[in-house]
Design a protein around this motif. Sequence first.
Motif, PDB file in Angstrom:
ATOM      1  N   UNK A 235      47.612  41.480 -34.316  1.00 17.36           N
ATOM      2  CA  UNK A 235      47.511  40.195 -34.044  1.00 17.36           C
ATOM      3  C   UNK A 235      46.638  39.323 -35.101  1.00 17.36           C
ATOM      4  N   UNK A 236      46.924  37.941 -34.960  1.00 22.27           N
ATOM      5  CA  UNK A 236      46.494  36.972 -35.787  1.00 22.27           C
ATOM      6  C   UNK A 236      44.965  36.960 -35.698  1.00 22.27           C
ATOM      7  N   UNK A 237      44.064  36.852 -36.752  1.00 21.40           N
ATOM      8  CA  UNK A 237      42.404  36.630 -36.674  1.00 21.40           C
ATOM      9  C   UNK A 237      42.123  35.347 -36.580  1.00 21.40           C
ATOM     10  N   UNK A 238      41.307  34.983 -35.507  1.00 22.69           N
ATOM     11  CA  UNK A 238      40.677  33.474 -35.489  1.00 22.69           C
ATOM     12  C   UNK A 238      39.839  33.366 -36.700  1.00 22.69           C
ATOM     13  N   UNK A 239      40.003  32.055 -37.388  1.00 19.93           N
ATOM     14  CA  UNK A 239      38.925  31.727 -38.512  1.00 19.93           C
ATOM     15  C   UNK A 239      37.287  32.168 -38.149  1.00 19.93           C
ATOM     16  N   UNK A 240      36.645  32.275 -38.984  1.00 17.28           N
ATOM     17  CA  UNK A 240      35.050  32.545 -38.991  1.00 17.28           C
ATOM     18  C   UNK A 240      34.582  30.882 -38.704  1.00 17.28           C
ATOM     19  N   UNK A 241      33.432  30.559 -38.031  1.00 17.56           N
ATOM     20  CA  UNK A 241      32.856  29.462 -37.676  1.00 17.56           C
ATOM     21  C   UNK A 241      32.165  28.988 -39.019  1.00 17.56           C
ATOM     22  N   UNK A 242      31.844  27.794 -39.457  1.00 16.28           N
ATOM     23  CA  UNK A 242      31.250  27.387 -40.503  1.00 16.28           C
ATOM     24  C   UNK A 242      29.658  27.747 -40.206  1.00 16.28           C
ATOM     25  N   UNK A 243      29.108  27.788 -41.213  1.00 17.04           N
ATOM     26  CA  UNK A 243      27.723  28.163 -41.352  1.00 17.04           C
ATOM     27  C   UNK A 243      26.903  27.064 -41.747  1.00 17.04           C
ATOM     28  N   UNK A 244      25.792  26.337 -41.052  1.00 17.60           N
ATOM     29  CA  UNK A 244      24.989  25.486 -41.585  1.00 17.60           C
ATOM     30  C   UNK A 244      23.566  25.924 -41.935  1.00 17.60           C
ATOM     31  N   UNK A 245      22.988  25.948 -43.020  1.00 16.80           N
ATOM     32  CA  UNK A 245      21.515  26.570 -43.055  1.00 16.80           C
ATOM     33  C   UNK A 245      20.389  25.423 -42.251  1.00 16.80           C
ATOM     34  N   UNK A 246      19.445  26.252 -41.828  1.00 11.97           N
ATOM     35  CA  UNK A 246      18.258  25.610 -41.355  1.00 11.97           C
ATOM     36  C   UNK A 246      16.965  25.643 -41.941  1.00 11.97           C
ATOM     37  N   UNK A 247      17.058  26.208 -43.252  1.00  8.28           N
ATOM     38  CA  UNK A 247      15.882  26.332 -44.230  1.00  8.28           C
ATOM     39  C   UNK A 247      15.272  24.997 -44.389  1.00  8.28           C
ATOM     40  N   UNK A 248      16.028  24.100 -44.702  1.00  7.00           N
ATOM     41  CA  UNK A 248      15.406  22.886 -45.158  1.00  7.00           C
ATOM     42  C   UNK A 248      14.516  22.135 -44.100  1.00  7.00           C
ATOM     43  N   UNK A 249      15.292  22.293 -42.729  1.00  7.43           N
ATOM     44  CA  UNK A 249      14.654  21.621 -41.746  1.00  7.43           C
ATOM     45  C   UNK A 249      13.334  22.455 -41.420  1.00  7.43           C
ATOM     46  N   UNK A 250      13.339  23.738 -41.433  1.00  7.54           N
ATOM     47  CA  UNK A 250      12.196  24.664 -41.270  1.00  7.54           C
ATOM     48  C   UNK A 250      11.200  24.373 -42.369  1.00  7.54           C
ATOM     49  N   UNK A 251      11.533  24.211 -43.562  1.00  5.63           N
ATOM     50  CA  UNK A 251      10.761  23.948 -44.829  1.00  5.63           C
ATOM     51  C   UNK A 251       9.710  22.638 -44.144  1.00  5.63           C
ATOM     52  N   UNK A 252      10.652  21.732 -43.877  1.00  8.91           N
ATOM     53  CA  UNK A 252       9.924  20.467 -43.549  1.00  8.91           C
ATOM     54  C   UNK A 252       8.871  20.426 -42.550  1.00  8.91           C
ATOM     55  N   UNK A 253       9.280  21.368 -41.413  1.00  8.91           N
ATOM     56  CA  UNK A 253       8.131  21.565 -40.401  1.00  8.91           C
ATOM     57  C   UNK A 253       6.970  22.381 -40.758  1.00  8.91           C
ATOM     58  N   UNK A 254       7.203  23.422 -41.420  1.00  6.31           N
ATOM     59  CA  UNK A 254       6.126  24.193 -41.795  1.00  6.31           C
ATOM     60  C   UNK A 254       5.216  23.732 -42.936  1.00  6.31           C
ATOM     61  N   UNK A 255       5.666  22.728 -43.653  1.00  9.06           N
ATOM     62  CA  UNK A 255       5.095  22.216 -44.616  1.00  9.06           C
ATOM     63  C   UNK A 255       3.938  21.161 -43.862  1.00  9.06           C
TER      64      UNK A 255
END
Length: 801
Positions: A235-255
């Motif tokens: 059977x055909x395989x569905x593509x994987x969802x794109x990944x968006x990193x949250x590191x930048x946003x978390x960096x900003x918050x912890x700083x």
Amino acid sequence: MIEKLDISNFGSFDGFRWDTDVREPHGAVGRFKKLNILFGRNYSGKTTLSRIFRSFEVGQTPSRYDNPSFQIKTANGQWTQAQLNVQGAPIRVYNKDFVEANLTFLRDDQGHIQPFAVLGAQNNEVEQEIEKVKTQLGSKESDTGLRAAFFKKQTEESNAQTIVTRKTEALNKKLFDKANGKPGGIKHNTLYSNPYYDVRNLNADIAHVQSHQIAALDEAVRIEKISLLTEKPLNDISPLAAFASSIAALNKRVVAIAGEKIQPSAPLQDLLNSAVLANWVRDGRPLHVNRDCCAFCRQPLPADLTETLNNHFNEESEKLQAKIQRFLQDCESERTRIHALGLPERDRFYSSFHAKRDQIEEMLSAAKAGYERALDELSKVARERSDNIFSAHELTEVVPDSDSGIGAALDKGNELIRQSNEHTARIGASQKQLRDELRLSEVAAFVADSGLDEVKADIEQDRQNLEALTKEREELEAEGKKLRAALESLQAQLRDEKRGAERVNRYLGHSLGGTSLRLKAEEEEGKATYRFRIMRGEQEAFNLSEGECSLVAFCYYLARLDDVQTHGTKPIIYIDDPISSLDSNHIFFIFTLIESFIAKRLVGSDGTELKDAAGKPVYRYEQLFISTHNLDFLKYLKRLTTPEQVERFLVSRKAESSSISLMPKYLKSYITELNYLFAEIHTCTDDANSAASYHSFYNFGNNLRKFLEAFLFFKYPSGTVNNDKRLQLFFGDDVGAVAFLSRLTNEHSHLEEYVDRGMVPIDCAEIARTAKFVLGAMKAKDPEQYQHFLSSINAGDPLAA
């Protein structure tokens, strides 16, 4: 004789099945008898029922009924809405449609009264022609004439239809089994990989095989083609969802968290010096609210301790702590999201792709681990600030702004998925042709082995025979219509409209009628036709009362039972609610007319009762139906001259549809409305009955008011006591209960002052409580009378434990 009827769709009836609803207490199915009395409240469906019978009388259904569907079952067969002109038995219905069709003058001074004629002077030649036509028409019962031939042909047509249906169903089952059946059906054969295959596909394949003269494959060739299907497409395989990193946003918050500066209002140095001690005190604060000693060491606490700690742990520090906790929760959510990332299982890829897939999975695992390490670093900074809440640190970035290679790994995974799906398409294209060839070979073998062509030819022959029988039946039906038209034409030669009016006047002038109204037949100027006028004395009557209109209409109907179309027959008579607007004197007058001119047994010229060949009394009618909503009229109907077979029915509204059932014992056995009203209140003691008897709950206010007025009047008959005082006398000093009963009976009996009540559903639970309250008072006041009330309606005590 009509025995029962089913009504799939007609007016207020929807899906009514006689055998389901019309049952004796022991379970046997009830039936219409020689005489049938039907009782039902207004809008229960009585008139709708009469319209079914009138449809057979006039040969068409009312125009305002969409897609009517009903079936009358007789001792000799059945009639449906498609056979309105061929039932044979004359039917004469009195209902509002009869009045509107024949007596429009009663509702409009510009209207007319349909003239009719009874037999006039004797004309032997015409009468002989009439008898000749009647002989040609014959009857089904005597097995003579055109009607008997029609019903025989109808039976042959029905039998032929049954044969065609049976053979067609057998063929359809054979096709279904081949297409969809388990096991062996093409749909379930994994060799063809077609889970949506059905009979339509099979018929298309059969047509293709026959048009292209495709034969079944040789077994050796078939086995060779199957061997080419070794590699099974995935059977055909569905593509994987794109990944968006949250590191930048978390960096900003912890700083921001690390650098936020706050100061305690009154700092405690020991807590500033030790983060462990500060956290211990913070956690212990809520545990010592309203305590005067330490929960740990049992030493007394200073009176100002709470204020001192509040000055150290101020609002700013608590807000920052809350912000830190939310940040840590978001880090955990991000960690969960990372854990969920992964490639499809190995068995979803072809074996040639397994090594590449494993390589990408290792790359993805390493990237996820790096991402989680970054989350750990971010969480560590937040926790350190939490442990030392008053110590700020200036940071620019905790970890590099990166997804640690997760996006790249997922991109490589999607490329591998694309390659796998393309491989599937290439395999499917080559194997589809092989599967089509193998499937068509099996279909060709099925056509040859099942003798499909011969079966279809046999069914076609039977269908042609059915069409021929249908044509013959239609020709007989058309011939019957011509003969009936000829009969009406001959009977018209014996017409005497003046005698028709005289017959109406005979009934109007009945000794008990007490009316000065009469019908006058006047010949229209320049025409060989008559018109009927209603006269009061020597003046034409206008503005008749409703009672007078009803009397004239029913007397007119009685006279029509002697018109030239009905004379000499024993019709099926259906009388629907003939006393809807009459006073008690007129009600009895209508009863005497029915008894004297319809219900009584026929007598000979010597005054003795006539007997048929079996020695049974002879009646004017073949079958008699009378329906009413009036309990007084129902009481009189119990005095009718009755044949051996009599049945009584109840017409009621259940939920959204009308229904017919056998009349309850209390209505058959008792003639007072008080018993009926008690039964309605008894029904309402259980709110679960509202689904099947909603009309009883809807009419509860009216029924309770009438019951209490009658019941309490006979208990307290003094003219100096009004209804409210009778309620107080019976229900005692419970002023609230009396006021509640008065409110319910008034609000549920009227809408002009309580319009809002008409816009909300009936409170069935409240009605049930009220019904039990009333019956409880009756039981307490006079238990013997209460038990006799229950016995009169053949019901149990709803108040019993």
